[in-house]
Scaffold this active site. Sequence first.
Site, short mmCIF file in Angstrom:
data_model
loop_
_atom_site.label_atom_id
_atom_site.label_comp_id
_atom_site.label_asym_id
_atom_site.label_seq_id
_atom_site.Cartn_x
_atom_site.Cartn_y
_atom_site.Cartn_z
N ASP A 88 0.81 -1.22 0.00
CA ASP A 88 0.00 0.00 0.00
C ASP A 88 0.84 1.27 0.00
O ASP A 88 1.99 1.29 0.43
CB ASP A 88 -0.95 0.01 1.20
CG ASP A 88 -0.24 -0.14 2.53
OD1 ASP A 88 0.73 -0.92 2.61
OD2 ASP A 88 -0.64 0.51 3.51
N GLU A 146 -0.57 -1.95 5.22
CA GLU A 146 0.32 -1.85 6.39
C GLU A 146 0.19 -0.51 7.09
O GLU A 146 0.35 -0.42 8.30
CB GLU A 146 1.77 -2.08 5.96
CG GLU A 146 2.76 -2.19 7.11
CD GLU A 146 3.19 -0.85 7.70
OE1 GLU A 146 3.44 -0.78 8.92
OE2 GLU A 146 3.29 0.13 6.94
#
Length: 402
Positions: A88, A146
Amino acid sequence: MKNVQALYQSSEILEKASELKEQLIAWRRDFHQHPELGFEEVRTAEIVARHLEQLGLEVKRGVGRTGVTAVLRGKEPGPTIGLRADMDALPIQDQKQVEYRSHVSGKMHACGHDAHTSILMGTAQFLTQMRRPERGTIKFIFQPAEEGLGGAQAMIEDGVLSDPQVDAIAGLHVFPFVPVGRITAVRGIGCAASDSIQIRIIGRGGHAAYPHMTVDAIAVSAEVISALQHIASRNVDPLDSVVITIGSIHGGTARNVIAPEVVLEGTVRTLNPELREQMPERIERVIKGITEALGATYEFTYHMGYPSVKNDDAMVDLVLKASEQVLGAGKYEIVKPSMGGEDFSYYTHKIPGVFFRLGVGNKEKNAVYPLHHPQFDLDEDALPIGVAMLAEVAHLFLQNNP
């Protein structure tokens, strides 16, 4: 081609990984141009999954919502090691003036997850095309979300550590303050627990000319912010690390109006799990005392976020040995823990693991900005080093464990 054993006995492993450099750069720049936030990594996950399928691996999509896993099995049964990368991006506007800058307004890979994903894709290709492990299994874990959303926990709840059962796990993080060609690791607690707080100070508003008829929530909040720092400086053992940061203050509407309330938001970082459990009570005691003394009230919320990363000593030793095999002697350093948070911690609280730093800093290439900075970039010469390191850690683990 020389056999795999010979490759692993010299820096020839890095030479072999460097054959993937152009592809690694292409992947990384593509991801950098098309960043996706947590649990939105649909495009990224599809690219990853297609590549893994082309390698002939056992691929699962949609693990932990947008995660991907792949399994590489050896010729004989043995232990299983997981290798993890996060996918991400962050809600940051890319300010770099490079051809591969983000094409998405307000989104950017400012933490290097584009590099992590590319490195693990390369590691899967490197290990598959060289030769499958003689024994044991490697599980490639491409994780979403994350950055504060707990994608690791979502993947664990979706069974990422089973089928096959993962015995240990390794991951890396690019780090711009470590030069290319060097590795750092921490023994024991590697990253801090990362929690969040919200404090609502409730006063009584009024005209700025008549403060005696009000309870100034802004003034009270200033006292609270100042007093919270005394927890770290005067209330906690100096040998225990704690950081309390108030990063957001919202209150007031006009220069001549005393604000009736203020909302403070912040983060609490700790390394000691016992101290972490004490922090909600210690913080609330300060807030309660100040608000009562100044005639205000409060609402307090403490959210337990990521736990601390626990590096297993044996796994750290594998990283150090891998560094010597890949980069030569003296290219690693054992360093102090970081107060940054990292949801790799969820894995290390389940199984032995290691999380190490890959040097990507280079002043000549303007790779000098810290993580989460709008001009963050990295020296892409580090990408094949990351591939070689993860491959060698996996090899050593399967070789050394029954």
